[in-house]
Enzyme design. Structure first.
Site, short mmCIF file in Angstrom:
data_model
loop_
_atom_site.label_atom_id
_atom_site.label_comp_id
_atom_site.label_asym_id
_atom_site.label_seq_id
_atom_site.Cartn_x
_atom_site.Cartn_y
_atom_site.Cartn_z
N ASP A 115 86.79 -40.19 55.44
CA ASP A 115 85.57 -40.21 56.23
C ASP A 115 85.72 -41.28 57.31
O ASP A 115 86.42 -42.27 57.11
CB ASP A 115 84.36 -40.60 55.36
CG ASP A 115 83.86 -39.46 54.49
OD1 ASP A 115 84.58 -38.46 54.33
OD2 ASP A 115 82.74 -39.58 53.96
N HIS A 171 92.63 -39.54 51.04
CA HIS A 171 93.17 -38.36 50.38
C HIS A 171 94.35 -37.78 51.17
O HIS A 171 94.62 -38.20 52.29
CB HIS A 171 92.06 -37.31 50.24
CG HIS A 171 90.91 -37.76 49.39
ND1 HIS A 171 90.62 -37.20 48.17
CD2 HIS A 171 89.98 -38.74 49.58
CE1 HIS A 171 89.55 -37.81 47.64
NE2 HIS A 171 89.15 -38.75 48.49
N SER A 258 88.31 -50.47 57.48
CA SER A 258 89.74 -50.28 57.38
C SER A 258 90.14 -49.03 58.16
O SER A 258 89.30 -48.36 58.74
CB SER A 258 90.18 -50.20 55.92
OG SER A 258 89.17 -49.62 55.13
#
Length: 300
Positions: A115, A171, A258
């Site tokens: 995201d 992911h 991050s």
């Protein structure tokens, strides 16, 4: 730069980002006294690790309710309710229900690994649309590996910026075989646009870890997780040298903002045009993990 604007991918609207500690970031990166504090104290590992430990304490649970309310976080997506976390970091790395992030399973598609907000450059040598002119992305400094630098030279670059409000697990963007992770020590600069627009070197000066995903449909995809100010640690949860599936969890970031950086080999994939166009216009695009971002150019 007075504030951060981005394109909402779903609606196409230009939105303004809510940034925790916004005035502090502006002071650090654009005020002479702030820059002095940044280079002498804030970028150091000790500060980020200290704050990371603080966010692991039971007392940090008191911050959760206000954080959720102020940033409008949708807790219906989370597997566990808000009162079920043992610390702020426990909440920060919350897992989501599978249906909250459906994975695009179109054959040959490459999906977002996280995201956040994404920038995409078909050729990583042409970055002037977003970053201050005169800067270039140094593969040699970023990877510290001449073979990989040559391999991805002339290829595509995608930068996924995770703000504190975002889901902080990352992911895999495609099916394939994943290598072990290579760690490179470094500093802990912020990855906010307030910092990186005129300081691209943040990406190869910060602590980072990279691995290579070998795929049949999109060539070899290099995935690099970059730490930042107040990020306690980067945790890899996958098994090295194993076969993985698109959308499978790779790891997580503890507290803070991050970045995940993706390198694509030249001619192996085609990045979605809306993301390229928004970047060319100087804007990041909002993205959710599992959404398509590129398609294979390889004959299947």
């Amino acid at each position: 730069m007075d504030y951060i604007e981005y394109i909402d991918r779903k609606t196409g609207n230009l939105l303004r980002e809510t940034v925790p500690g916004e005035q502090w970031l502006k002071w650090l990166y654009h005020n002479p006294l702030g820059k002095l504090a940044l280079h002498s104290v804030v970028k150091k590992k000790l500060i980020s690790e200290w704050y990371g430990r603080k966010m692991d304490s039971p007392e940090s649970c008191a911050k959760i309710t206000g954080f959720v309310k102020d940033l409008g976080i949708d807790m219906s997506e989370a597997i566990r309710p808000m009162e079920d976390y043992a610390s702020f970091n426990d909440f920060f790395i919350r897992e989501l229900k599978a249906e909250a992030r459906p994975i695009d399973n179109t054959p040959g598609s490459v999906v977002s690994p996280a995201d956040g907000k994404v920038l995409a450059f078909k050729n990583m040598e042409r970055l002037d649309s977003f970053f201050v002119k005169g800067q270039s992305f140094s593969l040699d400094d970023f990877l510290q590996n001449r073979h990989l630098s040559e391999k991805y030279n002339g290829g595509s670059l995608l930068i996924f910026r995770l703000a504190p409000v975002d889901y902080h697990r990352f992911h895999f963007p495609a099916d394939g075989q994943i290598s072990a992770s290579t760690q490179i020590n470094g500093e802990y600069y912020s990855v906010s646009p307030y910092a990186v627009r005129n300081m691209l070197r943040v990406y190869w000066e910060n602590k980072r870890e990279y691995s290579t995903l070998k795929t049949d449909t999109a060539g070899d995809i290099l995935l690099c997780e970059v730490g930042a100010t107040m990020v306690g640690s980067i945790i890899q949860s996958y098994t090295p040298d194993s076969m993985i599936h698109k959308g499978q969890e790779k790891g997580l970031f503890k507290f803070g903002g991050s970045t995940v950086i993706m390198l694509l080999e030249k001619g192996k994939t085609k990045i979605d045009e809306d993301i390229l166009q928004n970047t060319a216009n100087g804007f990041e695009t909002s993205i959710k993990m599992g959404q398509p971002i590129a398609a294979s150019c390889i004959e299947l």
